[in-house]
Design an enzyme around this catalytic site. Sequence first.
Site, PDB file in Angstrom:
ATOM      1  N   HIS A  55     -52.437  32.473  30.120  1.00  0.00           N
ATOM      2  CA  HIS A  55     -53.368  31.884  31.080  1.00  0.00           C
ATOM      3  C   HIS A  55     -52.623  31.624  32.388  1.00  0.00           C
ATOM      4  O   HIS A  55     -51.416  31.356  32.385  1.00  0.00           O
ATOM      5  CB  HIS A  55     -53.916  30.561  30.554  1.00  0.00           C
ATOM      6  CG  HIS A  55     -54.941  30.711  29.481  1.00  0.00           C
ATOM      7  ND1 HIS A  55     -55.950  29.806  29.305  1.00  0.00           N
ATOM      8  CD2 HIS A  55     -55.115  31.655  28.526  1.00  0.00           C
ATOM      9  CE1 HIS A  55     -56.710  30.171  28.292  1.00  0.00           C
ATOM     10  NE2 HIS A  55     -56.209  31.289  27.794  1.00  0.00           N
ATOM     11  N   GLU A  57     -52.538  29.086  34.373  1.00  0.00           N
ATOM     12  CA  GLU A  57     -51.882  27.778  34.470  1.00  0.00           C
ATOM     13  C   GLU A  57     -50.537  27.761  33.755  1.00  0.00           C
ATOM     14  O   GLU A  57     -49.558  27.234  34.279  1.00  0.00           O
ATOM     15  CB  GLU A  57     -52.763  26.680  33.851  1.00  0.00           C
ATOM     16  CG  GLU A  57     -54.099  26.501  34.517  1.00  0.00           C
ATOM     17  CD  GLU A  57     -55.224  27.263  33.852  1.00  0.00           C
ATOM     18  OE1 GLU A  57     -56.338  26.723  33.788  1.00  0.00           O
ATOM     19  OE2 GLU A  57     -55.002  28.400  33.386  1.00  0.00           O
ATOM     20  N   CYS A  88     -54.616  24.641  28.194  1.00  0.00           N
ATOM     21  CA  CYS A  88     -53.930  24.436  29.468  1.00  0.00           C
ATOM     22  C   CYS A  88     -53.851  22.951  29.819  1.00  0.00           C
ATOM     23  O   CYS A  88     -52.830  22.488  30.338  1.00  0.00           O
ATOM     24  CB  CYS A  88     -54.605  25.234  30.574  1.00  0.00           C
ATOM     25  SG  CYS A  88     -54.396  27.016  30.331  1.00  0.00           S
TER      26      CYS A  88
END
Length: 153
Positions: A55, A57, A88
């Site tokens: 991801h 992040e 996240c």
Amino acid sequence: MRESDIAVMRRALALAAEASDGGDVPVGAVVTDLSGEIVGEGQNVRERRHDPLAHAELLALRAAAERAGSWNLDRFTLVVTLEPCLMCAGAIVQARVGRVVFGAWDDKAGAAGSQYDVLRDRRLPHRAEVVGGVCRDEAAALLRGFFEQRRDP
């Protein structure tokens, strides 16, 4: 919201657009220090890397921690185009990120105020300042366009 949040969000939006060019959901993330200098960036690359943890992040946090020489990012701001998911949000809490700015709300899986509020949960050892909705229309349009294109080949 700070004036600098918009400028940094524009960079995150550019990263998100690049992610969608590679077939990934268009999410981009940028980490800045107290002076506003970018110390980490990331974009979704789950499809390209075949990695469920890739991801935007998480990649931005890893880059920032490496550059800072510390896992503790309490003096940093994470700017991301989409409200962080549970995974996240957990990483943000573990990294002790001081401030989180995001664009589009995620009504299905958001963990920064829409479905869950992990980042401000008083039961956890760290809470971040959260600013949502920065450049939300642009961020939402990127996501909407991506999913519409996938539905209508």
